[in-house]
Motif scaffolding. Structure first.
Motif, PDB file in Angstrom:
ATOM      1  N   GLY A 142      59.584 -21.183  68.796  1.00 50.59           N
ATOM      2  CA  GLY A 142      58.161 -20.869  68.719  1.00 50.59           C
ATOM      3  C   GLY A 142      57.743 -20.141  69.980  1.00 50.59           C
ATOM      4  N   TRP A 143      56.468 -19.882  70.100  1.00 49.41           N
ATOM      5  CA  TRP A 143      55.961 -19.159  71.264  1.00 49.41           C
ATOM      6  C   TRP A 143      56.166 -19.973  72.542  1.00 49.41           C
ATOM      7  N   ASP A 144      56.554 -19.286  73.613  1.00 51.25           N
ATOM      8  CA  ASP A 144      56.763 -19.935  74.907  1.00 51.25           C
ATOM      9  C   ASP A 144      55.415 -20.054  75.620  1.00 51.25           C
ATOM     10  N   THR A 145      54.703 -21.116  75.316  1.00 48.83           N
ATOM     11  CA  THR A 145      53.345 -21.299  75.840  1.00 48.83           C
ATOM     12  C   THR A 145      53.325 -21.518  77.346  1.00 48.83           C
ATOM     13  N   GLY A 146      54.463 -21.815  77.942  1.00 46.54           N
ATOM     14  CA  GLY A 146      54.508 -22.013  79.392  1.00 46.54           C
ATOM     15  C   GLY A 146      54.889 -20.779  80.174  1.00 46.54           C
ATOM     16  N   ALA A 147      55.143 -19.661  79.495  1.00 49.51           N
ATOM     17  CA  ALA A 147      55.555 -18.436  80.181  1.00 49.51           C
ATOM     18  C   ALA A 147      54.413 -17.882  81.020  1.00 49.51           C
ATOM     19  N   SER A 148      54.695 -17.481  82.238  1.00 47.73           N
ATOM     20  CA  SER A 148      53.663 -16.977  83.145  1.00 47.73           C
ATOM     21  C   SER A 148      53.161 -15.599  82.750  1.00 47.73           C
ATOM     22  N   GLY A 264      61.201   6.593  70.219  1.00 48.22           N
ATOM     23  CA  GLY A 264      61.305   7.684  71.182  1.00 48.22           C
ATOM     24  C   GLY A 264      61.067   7.293  72.622  1.00 48.22           C
ATOM     25  N   ALA A 265      60.766   6.042  72.882  1.00 46.16           N
ATOM     26  CA  ALA A 265      60.467   5.619  74.250  1.00 46.16           C
ATOM     27  C   ALA A 265      61.711   5.712  75.130  1.00 46.16           C
ATOM     28  N   GLY A 266      61.528   6.215  76.346  1.00 47.38           N
ATOM     29  CA  GLY A 266      62.575   6.228  77.355  1.00 47.38           C
ATOM     30  C   GLY A 266      62.200   5.293  78.479  1.00 47.38           C
ATOM     31  N   ASP A 267      62.884   5.411  79.592  1.00 50.17           N
ATOM     32  CA  ASP A 267      62.595   4.571  80.750  1.00 50.17           C
ATOM     33  C   ASP A 267      61.114   4.669  81.128  1.00 50.17           C
ATOM     34  N   TRP A 268      60.459   3.517  81.240  1.00 53.34           N
ATOM     35  CA  TRP A 268      59.024   3.378  81.521  1.00 53.34           C
ATOM     36  C   TRP A 268      58.143   3.736  80.324  1.00 53.34           C
ATOM     37  N   GLY A 269      58.757   3.994  79.179  1.00 57.71           N
ATOM     38  CA  GLY A 269      57.956   4.200  77.972  1.00 57.71           C
ATOM     39  C   GLY A 269      57.416   2.868  77.465  1.00 57.71           C
ATOM     40  N   THR A 270      56.612   2.914  76.420  1.00 53.63           N
ATOM     41  CA  THR A 270      55.982   1.696  75.900  1.00 53.63           C
ATOM     42  C   THR A 270      56.954   0.887  75.058  1.00 53.63           C
ATOM     43  N   ALA A 271      57.021  -0.397  75.384  1.00 54.38           N
ATOM     44  CA  ALA A 271      57.842  -1.327  74.610  1.00 54.38           C
ATOM     45  C   ALA A 271      57.039  -2.599  74.397  1.00 54.38           C
ATOM     46  N   TRP A 272      57.469  -3.393  73.404  1.00 53.15           N
ATOM     47  CA  TRP A 272      56.807  -4.656  73.089  1.00 53.15           C
ATOM     48  C   TRP A 272      57.741  -5.813  73.409  1.00 53.15           C
ATOM     49  N   PHE A 273      57.134  -6.927  73.807  1.00 57.75           N
ATOM     50  CA  PHE A 273      57.904  -8.062  74.304  1.00 57.75           C
ATOM     51  C   PHE A 273      57.475  -9.347  73.599  1.00 57.75           C
ATOM     52  N   TRP A 274      58.464 -10.215  73.355  1.00 56.26           N
ATOM     53  CA  TRP A 274      58.252 -11.511  72.677  1.00 56.26           C
ATOM     54  C   TRP A 274      58.867 -12.611  73.541  1.00 56.26           C
ATOM     55  N   ASN A 275      58.089 -13.631  73.874  1.00 59.15           N
ATOM     56  CA  ASN A 275      58.574 -14.771  74.669  1.00 59.15           C
ATOM     57  C   ASN A 275      58.582 -16.022  73.796  1.00 59.15           C
ATOM     58  N   PHE A 276      59.780 -16.538  73.502  1.00 58.90           N
ATOM     59  CA  PHE A 276      59.929 -17.732  72.673  1.00 58.90           C
ATOM     60  C   PHE A 276      60.578 -18.874  73.451  1.00 58.90           C
ATOM     61  N   LYS A 277      60.375 -20.074  72.927  1.00 60.75           N
ATOM     62  CA  LYS A 277      61.055 -21.246  73.468  1.00 60.75           C
ATOM     63  C   LYS A 277      61.591 -22.075  72.310  1.00 60.75           C
ATOM     64  N   LYS A 278      62.615 -22.886  72.596  1.00 60.16           N
ATOM     65  CA  LYS A 278      63.185 -23.733  71.568  1.00 60.16           C
ATOM     66  C   LYS A 278      62.250 -24.926  71.343  1.00 60.16           C
ATOM     67  N   LEU A 279      61.962 -25.217  70.088  1.00 60.99           N
ATOM     68  CA  LEU A 279      61.058 -26.326  69.738  1.00 60.99           C
ATOM     69  C   LEU A 279      61.844 -27.609  69.510  1.00 60.99           C
TER      70      LEU A 279
END
Length: 279
Positions: A142-148, A264-279
């Motif tokens: 699930g979502w890593d609710t403790g991620a900074s 088409g994104a290269g270095d420093w292009g836009t990317a999306w991130f997902w932070n999960f933790k084990k439940l």
């Protein structure tokens, strides 16, 4: 830098005991082989019954090329070709070729072997599917609710290791999920990952394949490819559509960080991130 251990759609590690060198073509029997003889001489031997670590060879010994019968891709060559089949594959089919002394190439028929046990896999499998006891199980994330740095958002491709520009906190993920028509992907959303398949809180099922393919040393540690479903909020918000391929930035048995660039994104292009933790 790309460190590739598995190939798709049949994920396999192929390692030969003899280098690919035409001077080796005449190793083994000096007589010419027919297709029927080559088929009968072909052996696929598992480390143990149902094991995913295979050796393909002939009796008597010949220098051979081994092909995945489903893709027609070469998976190795030599006199004894080592192959590690990656989960969740349950059966593999191969054929082999050899060179006769007159220069003709002989192709065998196909042979199959069933896989029911997976051992000696790269450590990343233990971090994602491991049961902590040396085996594999279904892991729930699930979502890593403790991620900074929040649970979801965007940032710099090949640079950030989590949301860095637009950061969605755990308290805001419900609103984002609702807005994207993914209400079951909110704070209480979950996904179950196993070698045999994927289940999600939105009611979808599918499969996932993990490899150690990397795009930048020191940034990512592998790749995760879904089919049939996606992880929580597995979409491309700015361009639309589902996202199935992900870079694995972290997998330590308790946390899992994924990233996917915009097209088409290269270095420093836009990317999306997902932070999960084990439940």
């Amino acid at each position: 830098m790309k460190k590739s251990f598995f190939i798709l759609p049949l994920m396999a590690l192929a390692m030969t005991l003899v280098a690919c060198d035409p001077s080796h073509d005449n190793e083994g029997p000096k007589d010419s082989a027919s297709s029927e003889a080559l088929t009968s001489q072909m052996v696929i031997k598992a480390k143990s019954e149902g094991n995913n670590n295979l050796t393909v060879y002939t009796e008597p010994t010949r220098f051979i090329w081994v092909y995945d019968a489903k893709t027609n891709n070469v998976v190795g060559n030599g006199t004894a070709v080592k192959i590690q089949v990656a989960p969740p594959t349950e059966e593999v089919t191969y054929y082999i070729t050899t060179h006769n002394q007159d220069g003709s190439i002989v192709k065998s028929g196909t042979k199959s072997i069933k896989i029911s046990e997976y051992t000696d896999l790269p450590g990343i499998y233990n971090q994602i599917f491991g049961d902590g006891k040396g085996g594999f199980t279904t892991t729930k994330w699930g979502w890593d609710t403790g991620a900074s740095d929040g649970v979801w958002g965007n940032g710099a491709y090949l640079e950030n290791t989590g949301p860095g520009w637009w950061v969605v906190s755990a308290s805001d993920i419900d609103a984002q999920a609702e807005g994207k028509g993914l209400s079951n992907d909110g704070l209480n959303g979950w996904m179950e990952l196993s070698l045999s398949g994927v289940k999600t809180s939105r009611g979808e099922t599918g499969n996932v394949v993990v490899t150690q393919d990397i795009v930048k040393a020191g940034w990512d540690i592998g790749k995760m490819v879904f089919s049939g479903t996606t992880p929580l909020m597995g979409i491309q918000p700015n361009v639309g559509g589902n996202q199935y391929d992900y870079h694995i930035l972290k997998a330590d048995g308790t946390t899992l960080r994924l990233c996917a660039p915009e097209p088409g994104a290269g270095d420093w292009g836009t990317a999306w991130f997902w932070n999960f933790k084990k439940l």
